[in-house]
Design an enzyme around this catalytic site. Sequence first.
Site, PDB file in Angstrom:
ATOM      1  N   CYS A  49      57.780 -13.535  15.063  1.00 15.45           N
ATOM      2  CA  CYS A  49      57.249 -13.145  13.755  1.00 15.45           C
ATOM      3  C   CYS A  49      56.985 -11.634  13.635  1.00 15.45           C
ATOM      4  CB  CYS A  49      56.023 -13.989  13.427  1.00 15.45           C
ATOM      5  SG  CYS A  49      55.774 -14.076  11.644  1.00 15.45           S
ATOM      6  N   HIS A 109      56.278 -19.753  14.886  1.00 19.60           N
ATOM      7  CA  HIS A 109      55.064 -19.865  15.702  1.00 19.60           C
ATOM      8  C   HIS A 109      54.933 -21.316  16.119  1.00 19.60           C
ATOM      9  CE1 HIS A 109      53.280 -15.966  14.550  1.00 19.60           C
ATOM     10  NE2 HIS A 109      53.715 -16.187  13.332  1.00 19.60           N
TER      11      HIS A 109
HETATM   12  N1  GLN Z   1      52.688  -9.388   9.209  1.00 19.56           N
HETATM   13  C1  GLN Z   1      53.978  -9.997   9.143  1.00 19.56           C
HETATM   14  C2  GLN Z   1      54.260 -10.638   7.796  1.00 19.56           C
HETATM   15  O1  GLN Z   1      53.363 -11.064   7.135  1.00 19.56           O
HETATM   16  C3  GLN Z   1      54.150 -10.986  10.283  1.00 19.56           C
HETATM   17  C4  GLN Z   1      53.166 -12.123  10.218  1.00 19.56           C
HETATM   18  C5  GLN Z   1      53.163 -12.994  11.443  1.00 19.56           C
HETATM   19  O2  GLN Z   1      53.359 -12.540  12.564  1.00 19.56           O
HETATM   20  N2  GLN Z   1      52.857 -14.257  11.212  1.00 19.56           N
HETATM   21  O3  GLN Z   1      55.411 -10.708   7.373  1.00 19.56           O
END
Ligand code: GLN
Length: 240
Positions: A93, A189
């Site tokens: 992510c 995740h």
């Molecule tokens: N901050 C990033 C987004 O919102 C990644 C979020 C995350 O790692 N879940 O796109």
Amino acid sequence: MKITIGHLYPDLLNLYGDRGNIQCLMKRCQWRGIEAETVAFELDDSIDFSGLDIVLLGGGSDREQMLVCERLREIQSDFKTYVENDGVVIAICGGYQLLGKYYKTDQGMIHGLDLVDMYTEQGEGRLINNIVLKSDLFDMPIVGFENHGGRTCIGGNKPLGKVLYGKGNDGVSGYEGVVYKNVIGTYLHGPLLPKNPQLADWLIARALEKKYGKTVELAPLDDTQEREANAYVYHRFVSE
Ligand code: GLN
């Protein structure tokens, strides 16, 4: 045989149980009699990539990504050499977004590692969903959970999988993640690896092959529970 896992900045990049990915890798090595060690790096630590066999970058909020991005510039060249020499990386992510050239947000530009030719831009609303993929690397589907505001464009790179359920890289292409050399980037995740044992073993096998210079056949493990968890999610969201 021994594997050393480098966990980059777990105090900042650690959303949704990404630490479980480390535990999964460690256990799947140890159950096979492969020694496994994890070294966690904080932002100020120097990193000797030559001593690492798998590098894990977890997820993070935009704010946390902004905090690490300055430091990433300093390690970029060593990290790039590691990747080009077939070093193994799993990036989740926020960490996945940081593999690319940049992540453009409403709050400003987050410069990436530029290890893979890709980029991310914040879109309207967040893509939040359970997600199921089919990857040609594995016979089992890949299952997980996504929550991202960024839309990622991987250009001509190979995606990790085709989206069977969920949103994926940008919500429209129908693909998710990226595979470049021995690097896997993904929005999933969950944590990712306990429910996707074939992906965990892909990382371990690539790391051992790179380190010991020969093809590695990993001893099979009893993955009954892992397969049940994977199949449960698959059947919940994908109708055949
Ligand atoms: N901050 C990033 C987004 O919102 C990644 C979020 C995350 O790692 N879940 O796109």
